[in-house]
Design a protein around this motif. Structure first.
Motif, PDB file in Angstrom:
ATOM      1  N   TYR A  51       0.841  -1.217   0.000  1.00  0.00           N
ATOM      2  CA  TYR A  51       0.000   0.000   0.000  1.00  0.00           C
ATOM      3  C   TYR A  51       0.869   1.259   0.000  1.00  0.00           C
ATOM      4  CZ  TYR A  51      -3.633   3.278   1.480  1.00  0.00           C
ATOM      5  OH  TYR A  51      -4.497   4.331   1.563  1.00  0.00           O
ATOM      6  N   ASN A  54      -8.203  -1.843   1.810  1.00  0.00           N
ATOM      7  CA  ASN A  54      -9.306  -1.594   2.737  1.00  0.00           C
ATOM      8  C   ASN A  54     -10.074  -2.878   3.044  1.00  0.00           C
ATOM      9  OD1 ASN A  54      -8.681   1.121   2.873  1.00  0.00           O
ATOM     10  ND2 ASN A  54     -10.105   1.696   1.231  1.00  0.00           N
ATOM     11  N   LYS A 107      -5.917   0.374  -3.209  1.00  0.00           N
ATOM     12  CA  LYS A 107      -6.594   0.951  -2.052  1.00  0.00           C
ATOM     13  C   LYS A 107      -7.826   0.129  -1.683  1.00  0.00           C
ATOM     14  CE  LYS A 107      -8.234   5.405  -0.275  1.00  0.00           C
ATOM     15  NZ  LYS A 107      -8.459   6.824  -0.624  1.00  0.00           N
ATOM     16  N   GLU A 108      -8.573  -0.310  -2.723  1.00  0.00           N
ATOM     17  CA  GLU A 108      -9.761  -1.130  -2.477  1.00  0.00           C
ATOM     18  C   GLU A 108      -9.380  -2.457  -1.834  1.00  0.00           C
ATOM     19  OE1 GLU A 108     -13.959  -1.725  -2.730  1.00  0.00           O
ATOM     20  OE2 GLU A 108     -12.737   0.048  -3.118  1.00  0.00           O
ATOM     21  N   ASN A 118      -7.955  -5.084   5.295  1.00  0.00           N
ATOM     22  CA  ASN A 118      -7.972  -4.662   6.692  1.00  0.00           C
ATOM     23  C   ASN A 118      -9.310  -4.950   7.350  1.00  0.00           C
ATOM     24  OD1 ASN A 118      -5.341  -3.750   6.785  1.00  0.00           O
ATOM     25  ND2 ASN A 118      -5.865  -1.690   6.098  1.00  0.00           N
ATOM     26  N   ASP A 119     -10.385  -4.904   6.543  1.00  0.00           N
ATOM     27  CA  ASP A 119     -11.713  -5.168   7.102  1.00  0.00           C
ATOM     28  C   ASP A 119     -11.943  -6.639   7.400  1.00  0.00           C
ATOM     29  OD1 ASP A 119     -12.278  -2.506   6.944  1.00  0.00           O
ATOM     30  OD2 ASP A 119     -13.370  -2.644   5.045  1.00  0.00           O
TER      31      ASP A 119
END
Length: 642
Positions: A289, A598, A594-595, A601-602
C-alpha cells in the motif's frame, strides 16, 4: 486458503483410506476384530506421521521421558440408510510414554474390555479408572449410547422429489443423494466420505465436493466436507464444502454404503504458521500500500515535471526558431558584406594607381609653379600668354577639384559601408550571445567567436584607415581650393588692371603655398592608400574565412532545425505518456490497491481471530468419552452408513 484446504484434504484422505481398509475387514459383532482394526489404524496413522510430524501424532515406538499419558480414541458408528444410529463402539489406546506402573483414566463407556493384554483395571469412587499397566500401553474398547457431537443427514431425491431411502429400492430414474454432517457443539469437524457404486446400475455419475473414479466395474466416489467451519469463518468470498452431493441415473436402485471419517484434527494438527503467516501478510500488504502511494505520488510528480518541461521546451524551441531566423538574416548580411569586400578588393589597385597619378601631377604642378616664378620677370612681355595660361590653369584646377571632391565623396560612402560592416559584426555578436544562451553546439560557437573577432578587427581597421584617408582628402581638397582661388585671383589680376603683376605675384605666392600643401597632402594620401591596400587585403582574407564559416553555420542551422522538430515531437509524446502513466497509476491505486487494502484490513484481522478460535475449538475437543486432567487425547469417528 487453497493451500490449507489442499493439505487438509491429503491428510484426511490418507487417514481415512488406512482406517477404512482395516475397518472393512472387521464387523461390529466381533469386538476383538474391531479393536484389532483400531490398533492397526493407530499404527498406520503413526507410520504416516513420520512423513509429516506437523499433521499426525507421534510414532508408536517414540517413547519420551516425563510426558503425560495420551488417549487416542476411535469411535465406530453404524447407521442405517436414514442416518439413524444403530451401534457405537469405542476403541481407546492409552499411550504410556513414561512406562508407569499405573495409568489413571476416565471413561463413560460400558462393557470395557482389555483387547490386547491382561492388565486389569479398577473403577474408583470418583468414577476414574486405574489400570495396572506395568509400563505397557493399554488397548481397550467399550460401547456407549451417548449422543454423538454431530448429526448426520442423508437426503434422497428421485426425479426431483424427496423420498425415503427405503422407498427407492429397486426403482430407476434421476437420483440425487446429499450427505451432510452438522456439528451440535462449537467444534469444527472434517469429513472424508467414500462410497462405491456398480457401473451396471449407476450411470452418468457426477458429484459436488467429491471426486468420481471408475475402474470399469464400479464407481469410487471420495468426497470432502467440513462442519462448523463456514458458520465460524463466515467468508462470503470462499465457499467451504458443507455437504457431499452425488447425481446419477440409476437402474433398479440398490442401497450403497458410505464410509466416513470424521475428525477434529484437520485444523488442530495443521500448523497454520507454516502455511499462512497473517502477520507477514499484513506487513506485506502495508508495504504494498505504501509503495503504491509513493509510486502514485512519483508518477504525478513525473507528469507535472514533464508538463513543465514541455512548457520550457516550447520556450527553447521558440528561441531556436528566433535563432534560426537571425542566423538567416546574419548569413544574408554576411553574403552582402563578402560581395562588397570582394568588389572593394578588386578596385583597390585602381584607387592606388589614381592616387599615384595624382601625386605625379602634383609634382608636375609644383614644377610648373617654379617655372612661373622664374618667368614672372617676363610677365609683362608675355601678359597675354599669362592670361591664357592662367585661364587654362583655372580650368585644370576646377577639374582637379572635381576629381578630388569625387574621391572624397566616394571615400565617405566607403566609410559608411565600413560602419555598416561594424554594425553587422555587432549584430553577429548579439546572435552569438543568443546561441550561447541556447546551449548551441560548442564547436560552432568557437568558430563563430573566432570569425566575429576577426571581423571586428578588420572592420575597426577599415574605419580607422578610412578616417585617416578622409582626413587626407579633406586636406587635399582644401589645398586644391586654395590653388583654385589663387588661379582665379591670377586670372582676374591678369584681366582686370594694369597692376595685375602685383596681384599675380600675390596669387603666385598663394599658388606656391597651395602647391606645397597639395604635395604634402598627396604624399600622406599615397602612404595612407598603401596602408588601406594592406587593410583591404586582410579584410579580403578574413572575408574568405568568414564565407567558409558561414557555410558551416548554415549547415549546422539546418541540422538544428531538423533536430528541434524531432525533439518537439518526442517531448510531446513523452508528456502524453507521463500523463497516461500518472492517470493509470492513480486509477490503479484508487480502484485497485486501495480497495484491496481496505477490504483486506476489514476482513483479515477478523479472519485471523476466527481461525484462532476454530483451531482452539478443535484442539480442545480431545475425547468423546472423557479424559483426566493429566492426560492428553485425540479422537476420530468412523461412521458407516448402510
Amino acid at each position: 486458503m487453497k493451500r490449507f484446504l489442499n493439505k487438509a484434504t491429503v491428510c484426511v484422505l490418507c487417514t481415512a483410506m488406512v482406517g477404512g481398509i482395516c475397518y472393512v475387514g472387521t464387523t461390529f459383532s466381533k469386538n476383538e476384530g474391531t479393536a484389532y482394526a483400531a490398533t492397526q489404524t493407530h499404527l498406520n496413522v503413526n507410520t504416516l506421521g513420520k512423513l509429516d510430524n506437523s499433521t499426525f501424532t507421534t510414532n508408536l515406538n517414540d517413547k519420551k521421558e516425563n510426558k503425560k499419558a495420551e488417549k487416542e480414541e476411535v469411535v465406530y458408528v453404524k447407521m442405517n440408510s436414514s442416518a439413524e444410529v444403530s451401534q457405537v463402539i469405542v476403541s481407546d489406546w492409552l499411550k504410556n510414554f513414561n512406562t508407569d506402573s499405573t495409568i489413571l483414566d476416565q471413561s463413560d463407556l460400558e462393557n470395557i474390555t482389555n483387547i490386547k493384554g491382561d492388565e486389569p483395571f479398577v473403577t474408583n469412587a470418583d468414577g476414574t479408572i486405574s489400570w495396572e499397566a506395568n509400563g505397557n500401553d493399554i488397548y481397550y474398547q467399550g460401547t456407549t449410547t451417548k449422543e454423538l457431537p454431530f448429526d448426520v443427514k442423508l437426503t434422497y431425491l428421485l426425479d426431483g422429489e424427496e423420498v425415503n431411502a427405503n422407498d427407492i429400492v429397486g426403482k430407476s430414474g434421476a437420483l440425487t443423494i446429499k450427505l451432510q454432517f452438522k456439528s451440535k457443539e462449537q467444534v469444527p469437524f472434517s469429513i472424508l466420505s467414500v462410497t462405491t457404486a456398480s457401473t451396471d446400475l449407476f450411470k452418468n455419475v457426477t458429484a459436488k465436493n467429491a471426486k468420481v473414479i471408475s475402474d470399469g466395474d464400479k464407481y469410487i466416489i471420495v468426497g470432502v466436507a467440513m462442519s462448523g467451519v463456514q458458520e465460524t469463518l463466515n467468508l462470503e468470498s470462499i465457499e467451504i464444502p458443507e455437504e457431499i452431493e452425488i447425481n446419477c441415473d440409476v437402474i433398479d436402485y440398490d442401497p450403497i454404503m458410505f464410509l466416513n471419517v470424521v475428525t477434529t484434527g484437520l485444523l488442530s494438527d495443521i500448523k497454520l504458521d507454516n502455511d499462512l503467516d497473517l502477520k507477514k501478510l499484513s506487513d506485506s500488504m502495508d508495504t504494498l500500500y505504501q509503495s503504491c502511494e509513493e509510486l502514485r505520488d512519483g508518477s504525478a510528480t513525473l507528469s507535472s515535471s514533464l508538463s513543465e518541461f514541455q512548457g520550457k521546451s516550447e520556450e527553447y524551441f521558440s528561441g531556436v526558431t528566433t535563432l534560426l531566423n537571425g542566423t538567416k538574416e546574419y548569413t544574408d548580411g554576411v553574403a552582402k558584406v563578402i560581395s562588397g569586400v570582394k568588389e572593394l578588393h578588386s578596385k583597390s589597385n585602381t584607387l592606388i594607381e589614381g592616387i599615384s597619378a595624382l601625386l605625379e601631377g602634383s609634382n608636375s604642378l609644383d614644377a610648373g609653379i617654379n617655372q612661373a616664378n622664374t618667368g614672372i620677370t617676363t610677365l609683362n612681355k608675355q601678359f597675354k600668354n599669362l592670361v591664357a595660361g592662367s585661364k587654362s590653369l583655372k580650368e585644370n584646377l576646377a577639374s582637379l577639384q572635381q576629381l578630388v571632391s569625387g574621391i572624397a565623396d566616394g571615400k565617405a560612402k566607403e566609410n559608411e559601408v565600413f560602419s555598416q560592416l561594424l554594425q553587422t559584426v555587432e549584430n553577429n555578436e548579439k546572435i552569438l550571445a543568443t546561441l550561447k544562451a541556447a546551449n548551441a553546439d560548442a564547436n560552432i560557437i568557437a568558430a563563430l567567436e573566432k570569425n566575429t573577432a576577426a571581423q571586428r578587427q578588420i572592420a575597426e581597421g577599415l574605419i580607422t584607415s578610412g578616417k585617416t584617408l578622409s582626413a587626407y582628402l579633406d586636406k587635399l581638397n582644401g589645398a586644391v581650393t586654395q590653388i583654385s582661388q589663387g588661379a582665379e585671383t591670377l586670372y582676374q589680376g591678369c584681366t582686370s588692371t594694369d597692376n595685375a603683376q602685383e596681384q599675380l605675384k600675390t596669387g603666385l605666392s598663394k599658388l606656391t603655398a597651395g602647391s606645397k600643401a597639395l604635395e604634402a597632402g598627396l604624399t600622406s594620401l599615397n602612404s595612407g592608400s598603401k596602408a588601406l591596400k594592406t587593410g583591404i587585403d586582410q579584410l579580403y582574407t578574413g572575408v574568405t574565412q568568414l564565407e567558409s564559416a558561414t557555410s558551416s553555420l548554415t549547415n549546422g542551422s539546418a541540422k538544428l532545425k531538423d533536430s528541434t522538430s524531432l525533439m518537439t515531437n518526442a517531448v510531446g509524446e513523452l508528456t502524453i505518456g507521463g500523463k497516461k502513466i500518472s492517470d493509470g497509476m492513480n486509477k490503479f491505486y484508487e480502484e485497485g490497491i486501495k480497495e484491496i487494502y481496505n477490504k483486506y484490513n476489514d476482513t483479515v484481522s477478523v479472519l485471523q481471530g476466527k481461525l484462532d478460535t476454530l483451531i482452539e475449538q478443535g484442539e480442545n475437543y480431545k475425547s468423546f468419552t472423557n479424559l483426566t486432567d493429566n492426560m492428553d487425547g485425540n479422537v476420530k469417528f468412523i461412521v458407516e452408513i448402510q
